[in-house]
Design a protein around this motif. Structure first.
Motif, PDB file in Angstrom:
ATOM      1  N   ALA A   1       0.836  -1.205   0.000  1.00 23.08           N
ATOM      2  CA  ALA A   1       0.000   0.000   0.000  1.00 23.08           C
ATOM      3  C   ALA A   1       0.873   1.258   0.000  1.00 23.08           C
ATOM      4  O   ALA A   1       0.539   2.252  -0.648  1.00 23.08           O
ATOM      5  N   HIS A   2       1.993   1.206   0.708  1.00 24.67           N
ATOM      6  CA  HIS A   2       2.929   2.348   0.710  1.00 24.67           C
ATOM      7  C   HIS A   2       3.357   2.671  -0.728  1.00 24.67           C
ATOM      8  O   HIS A   2       3.373   3.841  -1.129  1.00 24.67           O
ATOM      9  N   ASP A   3       3.721   1.633  -1.466  1.00 24.05           N
ATOM     10  CA  ASP A   3       4.190   1.825  -2.837  1.00 24.05           C
ATOM     11  C   ASP A   3       3.075   2.350  -3.737  1.00 24.05           C
ATOM     12  O   ASP A   3       3.297   3.220  -4.580  1.00 24.05           O
ATOM     13  N   LEU A   4       1.890   1.816  -3.545  1.00 25.17           N
ATOM     14  CA  LEU A   4       0.743   2.236  -4.348  1.00 25.17           C
ATOM     15  C   LEU A   4       0.447   3.726  -4.156  1.00 25.17           C
ATOM     16  O   LEU A   4       0.195   4.453  -5.117  1.00 25.17           O
ATOM     17  N   VAL A   5       0.529   4.185  -2.926  1.00 32.26           N
ATOM     18  CA  VAL A   5       0.289   5.600  -2.639  1.00 32.26           C
ATOM     19  C   VAL A   5       1.382   6.456  -3.286  1.00 32.26           C
ATOM     20  O   VAL A   5       1.085   7.475  -3.922  1.00 32.26           O
TER      21      VAL A   5
ATOM     22  N   LEU B   1       0.745   6.912  -6.942  1.00 35.63           N
ATOM     23  CA  LEU B   1      -0.296   7.889  -7.261  1.00 35.63           C
ATOM     24  C   LEU B   1       0.173   9.325  -7.050  1.00 35.63           C
ATOM     25  O   LEU B   1      -0.175  10.211  -7.829  1.00 35.63           O
ATOM     26  N   ILE B   2       0.964   9.551  -6.022  1.00 40.52           N
ATOM     27  CA  ILE B   2       1.527  10.888  -5.817  1.00 40.52           C
ATOM     28  C   ILE B   2       2.361  11.279  -7.042  1.00 40.52           C
ATOM     29  O   ILE B   2       2.231  12.383  -7.582  1.00 40.52           O
ATOM     30  N   GLY B   3       3.199  10.366  -7.471  1.00 37.83           N
ATOM     31  CA  GLY B   3       4.041  10.639  -8.631  1.00 37.83           C
ATOM     32  C   GLY B   3       3.236  10.936  -9.882  1.00 37.83           C
ATOM     33  O   GLY B   3       3.564  11.856 -10.645  1.00 37.83           O
ATOM     34  N   TRP B   4       2.157  10.182 -10.093  1.00 39.71           N
ATOM     35  CA  TRP B   4       1.326  10.427 -11.268  1.00 39.71           C
ATOM     36  C   TRP B   4       0.567  11.746 -11.161  1.00 39.71           C
ATOM     37  O   TRP B   4       0.289  12.383 -12.180  1.00 39.71           O
ATOM     38  N   ASP B   5       0.251  12.189  -9.959  1.00 38.52           N
ATOM     39  CA  ASP B   5      -0.367  13.515  -9.820  1.00 38.52           C
ATOM     40  C   ASP B   5       0.552  14.575 -10.418  1.00 38.52           C
ATOM     41  O   ASP B   5       0.128  15.400 -11.235  1.00 38.52           O
ATOM     42  N   PHE B   6       1.808  14.537 -10.024  1.00 38.93           N
ATOM     43  CA  PHE B   6       2.754  15.531 -10.524  1.00 38.93           C
ATOM     44  C   PHE B   6       3.071  15.312 -12.003  1.00 38.93           C
ATOM     45  O   PHE B   6       3.242  16.279 -12.753  1.00 38.93           O
TER      46      PHE B   6
ATOM     47  N   LEU C   1       2.624   9.871   4.300  1.00 38.25           N
ATOM     48  CA  LEU C   1       2.312   9.442   2.939  1.00 38.25           C
ATOM     49  C   LEU C   1       0.858   9.759   2.583  1.00 38.25           C
ATOM     50  O   LEU C   1       0.578  10.263   1.494  1.00 38.25           O
ATOM     51  N   LEU C   2      -0.062   9.503   3.508  1.00 39.39           N
ATOM     52  CA  LEU C   2      -1.476   9.826   3.256  1.00 39.39           C
ATOM     53  C   LEU C   2      -1.673  11.336   3.127  1.00 39.39           C
ATOM     54  O   LEU C   2      -2.453  11.786   2.290  1.00 39.39           O
ATOM     55  N   ALA C   3      -0.964  12.093   3.941  1.00 34.89           N
ATOM     56  CA  ALA C   3      -1.047  13.551   3.826  1.00 34.89           C
ATOM     57  C   ALA C   3      -0.493  14.002   2.469  1.00 34.89           C
ATOM     58  O   ALA C   3      -1.068  14.888   1.813  1.00 34.89           O
ATOM     59  N   ASP C   4       0.600  13.386   2.029  1.00 33.52           N
ATOM     60  CA  ASP C   4       1.195  13.739   0.741  1.00 33.52           C
ATOM     61  C   ASP C   4       0.245  13.444  -0.418  1.00 33.52           C
ATOM     62  O   ASP C   4       0.123  14.252  -1.337  1.00 33.52           O
ATOM     63  N   VAL C   5      -0.432  12.286  -0.380  1.00 29.81           N
ATOM     64  CA  VAL C   5      -1.335  11.954  -1.493  1.00 29.81           C
ATOM     65  C   VAL C   5      -2.568  12.852  -1.461  1.00 29.81           C
ATOM     66  O   VAL C   5      -3.066  13.248  -2.517  1.00 29.81           O
TER      67      VAL C   5
ATOM     68  N   SER D   1      -1.198  16.128  -2.930  1.00 27.66           N
ATOM     69  CA  SER D   1      -0.911  16.065  -4.367  1.00 27.66           C
ATOM     70  C   SER D   1      -2.213  16.015  -5.168  1.00 27.66           C
ATOM     71  O   SER D   1      -2.313  16.628  -6.232  1.00 27.66           O
ATOM     72  N   CYS D   2      -3.200  15.318  -4.648  1.00 28.96           N
ATOM     73  CA  CYS D   2      -4.504  15.273  -5.313  1.00 28.96           C
ATOM     74  C   CYS D   2      -5.146  16.659  -5.318  1.00 28.96           C
ATOM     75  O   CYS D   2      -5.674  17.103  -6.342  1.00 28.96           O
ATOM     76  N   HIS D   3      -5.080  17.342  -4.191  1.00 27.46           N
ATOM     77  CA  HIS D   3      -5.631  18.700  -4.115  1.00 27.46           C
ATOM     78  C   HIS D   3      -4.924  19.612  -5.119  1.00 27.46           C
ATOM     79  O   HIS D   3      -5.563  20.391  -5.827  1.00 27.46           O
ATOM     80  N   GLU D   4      -3.603  19.493  -5.189  1.00 30.45           N
ATOM     81  CA  GLU D   4      -2.825  20.302  -6.123  1.00 30.45           C
ATOM     82  C   GLU D   4      -3.202  19.978  -7.572  1.00 30.45           C
ATOM     83  O   GLU D   4      -3.349  20.879  -8.409  1.00 30.45           O
ATOM     84  N   LEU D   5      -3.392  18.689  -7.873  1.00 31.42           N
ATOM     85  CA  LEU D   5      -3.786  18.263  -9.212  1.00 31.42           C
ATOM     86  C   LEU D   5      -5.136  18.855  -9.599  1.00 31.42           C
ATOM     87  O   LEU D   5      -5.276  19.469 -10.663  1.00 31.42           O
ATOM     88  N   ILE D   6      -6.118  18.694  -8.735  1.00 29.91           N
ATOM     89  CA  ILE D   6      -7.462  19.181  -9.033  1.00 29.91           C
ATOM     90  C   ILE D   6      -7.476  20.705  -9.118  1.00 29.91           C
ATOM     91  O   ILE D   6      -8.110  21.281 -10.010  1.00 29.91           O
TER      92      ILE D   6
END
Length: 171
Positions: free
Chosen positions: A45-49, A52-57, A101-105, A108-113
């Motif tokens: 799950a750590h890797d999965l998160v 997704l952070i990386g794909w946001d950027f 990690l959860l805070a980062d995702v 990053s999602c907020h930044e993406l949107i």
């Protein structure tokens, strides 16, 4: 009947936000002992998160590239299932601390949107002639692919959570 570009943009952003909220809900209820357990190929799950952070950027940069009439840079890294690029993103954005990690995702999602919210609606489906292996590359398609990927990963996390539970149990 064709929907307006403003309505289409709104649907795309709402769909992405709903997909992300579902994903974050699944992650937040993942038992601590399962967070580092590999369940998706070689990923925990750590890797999965981190992925997704990386794909946001990457998608923020991709939208900038499209707006500049350039093919998104991440296509230079395409291989089978994006394995090499995904591994790079996991290395770059991964952390051991689950709460960070959860805070980062979430950030990053907020930044993406927020970033996609600044793009004029008529740009989302504009065909700039950009193609990758015959696939038309647009800003809207970036968001559609992202929402689909996030929805798939939320279902994978949900399924993983159910493994090892007594029959009929729910988390």
């Amino acid at each position: 009947m064709r929907i307006s570009s403003v309505v289409r943009k709104s649907h795309l952003l709402d769909g992405l936000e709903q997909a992300r909220n579902g994903f974050l809900d699944e992650l937040s209820s993942l038992p601590p002992e399962k967070r580092s357990e590999v369940f998706l190929g070689t990923w925990s799950a750590h890797d999965l998160v981190a992925h997704l952070i990386g794909w946001d950027f990457a998608n923020i940069q991709a939208a900038r590239d499209i707006l500049a009439d350039q093919l998104p840079q991440f296509y230079a890294h395409h291989d089978h299932d994006w394995r090499t690029y995904n591994a790079e993103l996991v290395r770059e954005y991964g952390k051991e601390n689950w709460h960070e990690l959860l805070a980062d995702v979430a950030n990053s999602c907020h930044e993406l949107i927020a970033f996609f919210g600044t793009i004029p609606a008529e740009e989302f489906d504009r065909d700039r002639g950009l193609r990758f292996r015959g696939y038309k590359v647009t800003i809207a398609r970036l968001l559609e692919a992202d929402a689909k990927d996030v929805t798939t990963h939320a279902a994978q996390v949900a399924s993983f959570k159910q493994q090892g539970l007594p029959s009929g149990s729910r988390v």
